[in-house]
Motif scaffolding. Structure first.
Motif: not given
Length: 204
Positions: A13, A46, A60-63, A102, A42-44, A48-49
């Motif tokens: 994180h 779009c 929106r975030h991607v890993d 995610g 990821a598991d939260h 990701d938090e």
């Protein structure tokens, strides 16, 4: 990347630590050795938090590294329902409680060749890397049964999906007596397969 990020094989994180990738970190091994790398999406959802996480901004975030365009297969999550040995439905995993697969579009990597011609958000051409590529059962209510130290439990989340795809690829590679590179995985040239499903619908 910090030692804890390497230990878990994906960023922890804190967006600042993994928004900008380290060039060639994963590409060298996968492209030179023809070994596909499977990474959790990821598991939260779009964002990701979770809303309680420090630095949550609701955007929106991607890993990284699951957004790498070469040699990496991004693994998302589904919720799978069955009756006996028959799958009755499989939808995008979303528990509506901030636990969901995610996914999204990279702001850094160009879209790879196998995503040419795809659209995002309904009609906009996909110009940057979209994830995930593939998915598997990640719902804690319908996940994979496992036994560890004599105790039964359910393995879930996209971090459980990625090793399943890696194992499946290894089994297929062994059976075909051919090393399956990233270009040989189903995400590159989709074709009708009775064992795979197109996941296009979210949970209601």
């Amino acid at each position: 990347m910090t030692p804890d990020q390497f230990f878990f094989a994906r960023p922890m994180h804190g967006f600042a630590a993994h928004r900008m990738p380290i060039a060639g970190l994963y590409l060298c091994g996968s492209t030179l050795l023809n070994v596909p790398i499977f990474v959790a999406a990821a598991d939260h959802g779009c964002t990701d938090e979770q809303t309680t996480d420090a630095g949550y901004d609701g955007q929106r975030h991607v890993d990284f590294p699951d957004t790498c365009a070469n040699g990496v297969a991004s693994c998302g999550g589904t919720s799978l329902q069955s009756r006996g040995t028959v799958i009755t439905s499989e939808t995008v995993w979303n528990d509506n409680d901030e636990w969901a697969t995610g996914g999204g579009v990279s702001t850094y990597f160009q879209n790879p060749t196998w995503q040419s011609g795809l659209v995002a958000e309904g009609s906009a051409p996909l110009l940057l890397r979209g994830v995930p590529d593939i998915a598997g059962n990640a719902d804690p209510d319908t996940g994979v049964n496992m036994r560890a130290n004599g105790n039964d439990s359910v393995s879930a989340g996209t971090s459980a999906v990625a090793p399943q795809w890696a194992a499946l690829t290894a089994v297929v590679s062994q059976a075909s007596r051919k090393r399956l590179a990233h270009s040989s995985t189903p995400i590159q040239k989709p074709r009708p397969m009775t064992s795979l499903s197109a996941i296009t619908r979210c949970l209601e």
